[in-house]
Every structure is written in C-alpha cells, then in structure tokens.
Write a protein that holds these residues in place. Sequence first.
Motif, PDB file in Angstrom:
ATOM      1  N   UNK A 124      -0.610  -6.213   8.061  1.00 51.67           N
ATOM      2  CA  UNK A 124      -1.965  -6.208   7.517  1.00 51.67           C
ATOM      3  C   UNK A 124      -2.235  -4.862   6.878  1.00 51.67           C
ATOM      4  N   UNK A 125      -2.672  -4.874   5.601  1.00 51.43           N
ATOM      5  CA  UNK A 125      -2.986  -3.624   4.906  1.00 51.43           C
ATOM      6  C   UNK A 125      -3.741  -3.942   3.614  1.00 51.43           C
ATOM      7  N   UNK A 126      -4.408  -2.939   3.088  1.00 48.66           N
ATOM      8  CA  UNK A 126      -5.102  -3.018   1.789  1.00 48.66           C
ATOM      9  C   UNK A 126      -6.271  -4.003   1.774  1.00 48.66           C
ATOM     10  N   UNK A 127      -6.657  -4.530   2.916  1.00 51.53           N
ATOM     11  CA  UNK A 127      -7.759  -5.494   2.933  1.00 51.53           C
ATOM     12  C   UNK A 127      -9.126  -4.824   2.924  1.00 51.53           C
ATOM     13  N   UNK A 128      -9.191  -3.535   3.229  1.00 56.07           N
ATOM     14  CA  UNK A 128     -10.461  -2.840   3.390  1.00 56.07           C
ATOM     15  C   UNK A 128     -10.633  -1.721   2.366  1.00 56.07           C
ATOM     16  N   UNK A 129      -9.984  -1.863   1.217  1.00 50.54           N
ATOM     17  CA  UNK A 129     -10.184  -0.938   0.099  1.00 50.54           C
ATOM     18  C   UNK A 129     -10.474  -1.760  -1.151  1.00 50.54           C
ATOM     19  N   UNK A 130     -11.269  -1.207  -2.014  1.00 47.77           N
ATOM     20  CA  UNK A 130     -11.568  -1.850  -3.286  1.00 47.77           C
ATOM     21  C   UNK A 130     -10.519  -1.467  -4.323  1.00 47.77           C
ATOM     22  N   UNK A 131     -10.113  -2.444  -5.124  1.00 47.56           N
ATOM     23  CA  UNK A 131      -9.207  -2.146  -6.223  1.00 47.56           C
ATOM     24  C   UNK A 131      -9.815  -1.146  -7.184  1.00 47.56           C
ATOM     25  N   UNK A 132     -11.119  -1.233  -7.399  1.00 47.66           N
ATOM     26  CA  UNK A 132     -11.792  -0.291  -8.303  1.00 47.66           C
ATOM     27  C   UNK A 132     -11.728   1.136  -7.770  1.00 47.66           C
ATOM     28  N   UNK A 133     -11.737   1.285  -6.434  1.00 47.21           N
ATOM     29  CA  UNK A 133     -11.592   2.617  -5.851  1.00 47.21           C
ATOM     30  C   UNK A 133     -10.195   3.159  -6.111  1.00 47.21           C
ATOM     31  N   UNK A 146      -8.398   6.712   3.772  1.00 47.83           N
ATOM     32  CA  UNK A 146      -7.455   6.183   4.756  1.00 47.83           C
ATOM     33  C   UNK A 146      -7.076   4.749   4.428  1.00 47.83           C
ATOM     34  N   UNK A 147      -5.832   4.409   4.717  1.00 48.11           N
ATOM     35  CA  UNK A 147      -5.348   3.035   4.607  1.00 48.11           C
ATOM     36  C   UNK A 147      -4.831   2.644   5.987  1.00 48.11           C
ATOM     37  N   UNK A 148      -5.618   1.843   6.696  1.00 51.90           N
ATOM     38  CA  UNK A 148      -5.212   1.375   8.015  1.00 51.90           C
ATOM     39  C   UNK A 148      -4.272   0.187   7.848  1.00 51.90           C
ATOM     40  N   UNK A 149      -3.247   0.136   8.696  1.00 55.48           N
ATOM     41  CA  UNK A 149      -2.307  -0.980   8.626  1.00 55.48           C
ATOM     42  C   UNK A 149      -1.783  -1.281  10.022  1.00 55.48           C
ATOM     43  N   UNK A 150      -1.322  -2.512  10.217  1.00 51.67           N
ATOM     44  CA  UNK A 150      -0.787  -2.899  11.519  1.00 51.67           C
ATOM     45  C   UNK A 150       0.245  -4.008  11.345  1.00 51.67           C
ATOM     46  N   UNK A 151       1.128  -4.120  12.330  1.00 47.80           N
ATOM     47  CA  UNK A 151       2.164  -5.140  12.282  1.00 47.80           C
ATOM     48  C   UNK A 151       3.091  -5.005  13.478  1.00 47.80           C
ATOM     49  N   UNK A 152       3.930  -5.999  13.660  1.00 52.80           N
ATOM     50  CA  UNK A 152       4.839  -6.034  14.806  1.00 52.80           C
ATOM     51  C   UNK A 152       6.250  -5.558  14.470  1.00 52.80           C
ATOM     52  N   UNK A 153       6.489  -5.168  13.214  1.00 53.33           N
ATOM     53  CA  UNK A 153       7.838  -4.798  12.781  1.00 53.33           C
ATOM     54  C   UNK A 153       7.800  -3.383  12.187  1.00 53.33           C
ATOM     55  N   UNK A 179      -4.108  -6.000  15.931  1.00 54.91           N
ATOM     56  CA  UNK A 179      -5.155  -5.061  15.559  1.00 54.91           C
ATOM     57  C   UNK A 179      -5.838  -5.460  14.248  1.00 54.91           C
ATOM     58  N   UNK A 180      -5.274  -6.441  13.572  1.00 52.59           N
ATOM     59  CA  UNK A 180      -5.960  -6.985  12.392  1.00 52.59           C
ATOM     60  C   UNK A 180      -7.307  -7.581  12.775  1.00 52.59           C
ATOM     61  N   UNK A 181      -7.470  -7.907  14.056  1.00 49.79           N
ATOM     62  CA  UNK A 181      -8.765  -8.412  14.539  1.00 49.79           C
ATOM     63  C   UNK A 181      -9.858  -7.366  14.356  1.00 49.79           C
ATOM     64  N   UNK A 182      -9.467  -6.097  14.356  1.00 55.82           N
ATOM     65  CA  UNK A 182     -10.430  -5.032  14.084  1.00 55.82           C
ATOM     66  C   UNK A 182     -10.472  -4.654  12.600  1.00 55.82           C
ATOM     67  N   UNK A 183      -9.342  -4.747  11.921  1.00 58.57           N
ATOM     68  CA  UNK A 183      -9.304  -4.341  10.513  1.00 58.57           C
ATOM     69  C   UNK A 183     -10.029  -5.324   9.599  1.00 58.57           C
ATOM     70  N   UNK A 184      -9.963  -6.603   9.917  1.00 61.05           N
ATOM     71  CA  UNK A 184     -10.581  -7.584   9.020  1.00 61.05           C
ATOM     72  C   UNK A 184     -12.097  -7.434   8.914  1.00 61.05           C
ATOM     73  N   UNK A 185     -12.825  -7.182  10.004  1.00 61.06           N
ATOM     74  CA  UNK A 185     -14.271  -6.962   9.856  1.00 61.06           C
ATOM     75  C   UNK A 185     -14.631  -5.705   9.067  1.00 61.06           C
ATOM     76  N   UNK A 186     -13.691  -4.744   8.956  1.00 64.84           N
ATOM     77  CA  UNK A 186     -13.960  -3.564   8.139  1.00 64.84           C
ATOM     78  C   UNK A 186     -14.245  -3.961   6.693  1.00 64.84           C
ATOM     79  N   UNK A 187     -13.543  -4.982   6.221  1.00 61.93           N
ATOM     80  CA  UNK A 187     -13.758  -5.425   4.846  1.00 61.93           C
ATOM     81  C   UNK A 187     -15.160  -5.982   4.664  1.00 61.93           C
ATOM     82  N   UNK A 188     -15.621  -6.730   5.663  1.00 66.79           N
ATOM     83  CA  UNK A 188     -16.974  -7.273   5.598  1.00 66.79           C
ATOM     84  C   UNK A 188     -18.002  -6.138   5.550  1.00 66.79           C
ATOM     85  N   UNK A 189     -17.771  -5.095   6.339  1.00 66.76           N
ATOM     86  CA  UNK A 189     -18.669  -3.949   6.333  1.00 66.76           C
ATOM     87  C   UNK A 189     -18.650  -3.260   4.977  1.00 66.76           C
ATOM     88  N   UNK A 190     -17.464  -3.114   4.396  1.00 68.98           N
ATOM     89  CA  UNK A 190     -17.357  -2.449   3.095  1.00 68.98           C
ATOM     90  C   UNK A 190     -18.087  -3.245   2.021  1.00 68.98           C
TER      91      UNK A 190
END
Length: 211
Positions: A124-133, A146-153, A179-190
């Motif tokens: 999981x990555x890049x879901x909480x940044x705007x392309x325009x940014x 910051x670019x938060x990311x998470x994964x099992x590998x 941890x994507x359970x926490x990262x995904x709501x960040x996008x909604x906040x943004x």
Amino acid sequence: MEIGIIGSGNMGKALARLLSQKNHIVTLGTRRPVEIKQWIIKNELKLKTASHKEAAAANDIILLVTAYRETRDIVLGLGDLSGKILVDCTNPEDPDHNYEHRRGAEISWSEEIASWIPTASVVKAFNHVYGSMLIKGTSFGGGQASLFYCGDHEQAKSTVATLARDLELDPIDVGMLKRARQLEPLAELLVHLASRPDSDGGDLAFKLLTR
C-alpha cells in the motif's frame, strides 16, 4: 525500473509523467489510448501505452491507480500476477457517497485486493498524496512530504521506497499490510481538507516529524 501503471486518471498520469522523467521505463495501461497518446505527444513524454492487461503482463512492478468501483474487475482481469509487485494506490471511497470510507477496521481494501492475487506482493502506497502535489513539488518549507507505505514483503517495500525517493518523497515504512487499515482513512481526511474553500490538494501533504 520497468513499471506498468494501471489507470490513466489524474494520479495515474502524474505518476507516469514523473517516473518516466526519472528515467524509469513506464507503460501506462489505459482504456482511452487515443486520448492518452495525444496527451503524451502534447507533453513530450517518453511513455508507452497499452491495455491494462498488457501493461501488467509486460512489467514486474505494477502501480494500481483505479477508481474504487472498478478496481476488483480490473485486477481480476490482469491475468497471472505471480511474482509481481503490485503497489495499491487506490482507496475504498465512493464519490457518489461524499468519498466516505467504505471499509471497516477489521480488513483494509489492500488486504482484500491481496486476497484476490495471493501470488503477488502487494504494497500500500501513494493513496494519501495528490498527483497535483507531486507535480507541483514535494518540498514544504525545507522538508519533504512523507509517503507512508506498508506490506508483508520486504523486497517489495524496498522497491516502493526507492520509487518514493525518486519522486522526492520521504518514505516511511509503517509495517505489515494490515496497517493499510490506518493509511486508507488518511486519504479521506486529505480529500476533506482539500475540499475547503481556501485549500488546494496540490498544496497539501502529510509529514511525519520525529525528534
């Protein structure tokens, strides 16, 4: 790196533009090839275009940048993704419901996607940044967004961290894919913050401060 981007909306085009300018070999998977080829020519970019399935088949690194309601059908139509890295940049948010988060705390959208493609490495990555940014610039008062990311590998996460640095972001590993359970709501906040009259998504980003 050779990268396939699945989705040619604003974020997909922003990632394609910037990664190709960093000398990555980028194939933009799209269902609008004529329009996207015109955009490539107009902006003098070094990009290839293909169908979603072709872009996935030709590359071991895949960035998934699709609309929530279309994601499942698109992912299941990509074919065999065994051994590939799939970077989930999507969010479980429906524009018809004011971008409300459509998944609970028990399972993230990324974990659900991973369940469809168990032989791929999902990050999981890049879901909480705007392309325009990203286009406008990732530097804020001397610090990088910051670019938060998470994964099992670990190897897959290392690849994502490299891409983040290439885009002049500060990569922050927050742990396992759950941890994507926490990262995904960040996008909604943004999205909420960017919707304010005095705001612009191109001027917003999250930054982790440490002492």
